[in-house]
Scaffold this active site. Structure first.
Site, short mmCIF file in Angstrom:
data_model
loop_
_atom_site.label_atom_id
_atom_site.label_comp_id
_atom_site.label_asym_id
_atom_site.label_seq_id
_atom_site.Cartn_x
_atom_site.Cartn_y
_atom_site.Cartn_z
N HIS A 278 0.83 -1.22 0.00
CA HIS A 278 0.00 0.00 0.00
C HIS A 278 0.86 1.26 0.00
O HIS A 278 0.84 2.02 -0.96
CB HIS A 278 -1.00 0.02 1.16
CG HIS A 278 -1.93 -1.14 1.18
ND1 HIS A 278 -2.72 -1.47 0.09
CD2 HIS A 278 -2.20 -2.06 2.13
CE1 HIS A 278 -3.42 -2.54 0.37
NE2 HIS A 278 -3.13 -2.93 1.60
N ASP A 329 -5.09 -7.90 -3.22
CA ASP A 329 -5.42 -7.69 -1.81
C ASP A 329 -6.75 -8.32 -1.41
O ASP A 329 -6.85 -9.53 -1.26
CB ASP A 329 -5.39 -6.19 -1.52
CG ASP A 329 -5.41 -5.89 -0.02
OD1 ASP A 329 -5.45 -6.83 0.79
OD2 ASP A 329 -5.42 -4.71 0.35
#
Length: 477
Positions: A278, A329
């Site tokens: 991220h 994810d």
């Protein structure tokens, strides 16, 4: 993994800096690697024929397989935040069993394969029974379930066994977190070492390998980071969720006086083997530190959009020296082409300019960056690379009229007509060669998890805090 030597003929193939060439014939050796590449070569009777434009398959650098059950279920009234979404995720995690997780992960990995991913880094922290005790008979029951799922789907799995010790800075694990945690860093390292031995004796290393992860600086305290930095074997890839939310940064500064990146730097954890996931809310100094260390940065654009995380500083990270990779994810979307496109679109939205990441750069990020983060050989259509390929239809409703080199900006997973892993055909037109349509197995697996969650909710004690919230049921099909 049992690769089949032979030849693959491509109507068109993207050859990196050479661009797209027609009639490309790829020789594959017995280990599933490319032995030769011939341009302008006619197909022969025994060739595996791939129509359309063939690209290196993508490498998924960040996955939580069980999050797939949350797709389309966390948008009630358009309300909520990352933190309310996380509560839904904990309820899903609480219902997992080894058998149920194997069924679900098999379906999720099959969906990945049919859409163009040939490998996946599974950021895995559901280690124990819901009360935190090890599984009886086989303490690695959940991990081995994921390994078997990968074998069934044919995807290359890097199992990132995750250290998860606390519920936040100075906080004990919460009720939904006990099955994620180990007693301390030495206990995690000992379990990890035993897992490596078990996986090595159970699976082909080309198919299933073990890496390591630190869940986040909020879940692994300062003193544990020091132990991990000192004792984690140097040959393992290491991943961490980093600065996904501003609240995490604020809590880290309050607790340690440093940003999460600064804390990792203090312990010597910023190295080329590290991948930060991220990396959305970074300071200029964070970016400088990450770039100087040549750290990998795994961005998950569709998840970051779904969770309203923000737009990560992709251009700044690359310019500083980081190696980018892409992941799915929480699987709001499983589509390498959409992830690639979203990476560039994020740059455009944030900067007001077009074209920082070219189509070729996006394919390289998806294939080479993702493999690098897993410690694997990257897919590329060149001698010595693994023969992991995805064929894309240039004539569909979405792609008609597109230049072949620019399909990254028009195609979606619906246009992936074939996927090859290790020289073997695994999927055609969205259907897995051995598992069939992933939609069928996904429906069955999610229904099973729903039933398990409903049973657990009904059995939970009434605390007097109001009605128990149940995991949302699947839509009827």
């Amino acid at each position: 993994m049992t690769p089949a030597g032979g030849t693959v003929w491509c109507e068109y193939a993207w050859l990196g800096t050479e661009g797209v060439r027609d009639s490309v014939r790829i020789g594959v050796d017995g280990s599933g690697r490319i032995a030769s590449v011939q341009q302008g070569s006619p197909a022969e009777p025994d060739d595996l024929l791939l129509d359309g434009v063939v690209f290196p398959a993508a490498a998924n650098a960040h996955s939580h397989a069980f999050h797939r059950v949350l797709r389309g279920r966390t948008h009630d009234g358009g309300l909520g935040s990352f933190w309310s979404w996380r509560e839904e995720m904990y309820r899903a995690a609480g219902a997992l069993t080894p058998a149920g997780y194997e069924e679900l992960a098999t379906a999720v990995y099959a969906e990945m394969v049919t859409t163009g991913w040939s490998s996946v880094a599974e950021f895995h922290y559901v280690h124990h029974q819901p009360d935190g005790t090890p599984y009886e008979g086989d303490r690695h029951a959940m991990e081995l379930a994921l390994g078997r799922a990968a074998v069934r789907a044919g995807i290359r799995l890097t199992l990132l066994d995750t250290c998860y010790l606390t519920g936040g800075f100075g906080q004990p694990p919460g009720p939904g977190q006990h099955r994620f945690t180990d007693d301390d860093a030495p206990a995690w390292l000992a379990r990890l070492a035993d897992l490596r031995r078990t996986v090595a004796s159970t699976f082909d290393p080309d198919q299933v390998s073990v890496g390591a992860a630190i869940h986040s600086v909020r879940a692994v305290p300062d003193e544990a980071l020091a132990v991990i930095a000192r004792e984690l074997p140097a040959d393992l890839p290491l991943h961490i969720h980093l600065s996904e939310q501003p609240a995490e940064n604020e809590d880290c500064r309050r607790s340690t006086g440093l940003t999460p990146t600064g804390l990792l730097a203090r312990h010597g954890l910023l190295t080329e083997r590290l991948s930060v996931v991220h990396a959305t809310h970074l300071t200029p100094e964070d970016i400088r530190l990450l770039g100087n260390a040549r750290v990998g940065a795994v961005l998950c654009p569709t998840t970051e959009a779904d969770l309203a995380d923000g737009i990560g500083p992709a251009r700044e990270l690359v310019t500083a020296g980081c190696v980018l990779a892409l992941g799915t994810d929480q699987h709001a979307v499983i589509d390498p082409l959409l992830e690639m496109r979203a990476l560039e679109y994020g740059e455009r939205l944030g900067s007001g300019h077009r074209g920082f990441f070219s189509p070729g750069a996006l394919h390289s990020i998806a294939a080479e960056g993702g493999a690098s983060s897993q410690g694997r050989t990257a897919a590329a259509i060149e001698k010595g690379s693994v023969c992991d390929l995805m064929a894309v239809d240039p004539l569909s409703t979405r792609t008609a009229g597109s230049r072949r080199e620019q399909l990254a900006f028009s195609a979606t997973a619906q246009d992936v007509t074939a996927v090859v892993v290790g020289g073997k055909l695994l999927a055609r037109n969205g259907v897995h060669e051995t598992l069939g349509n992933p939609a069928d197995s996904l429906r069955a697996a999610i229904a099973g998890l729903d039933a398990a969650a409903a049973t657990a909710a009904a059995a939970a004690p009434d605390t007097g805090d109001g009605p128990r919230r149940r995991y949302p049921p699947a839509e009827r099909h």
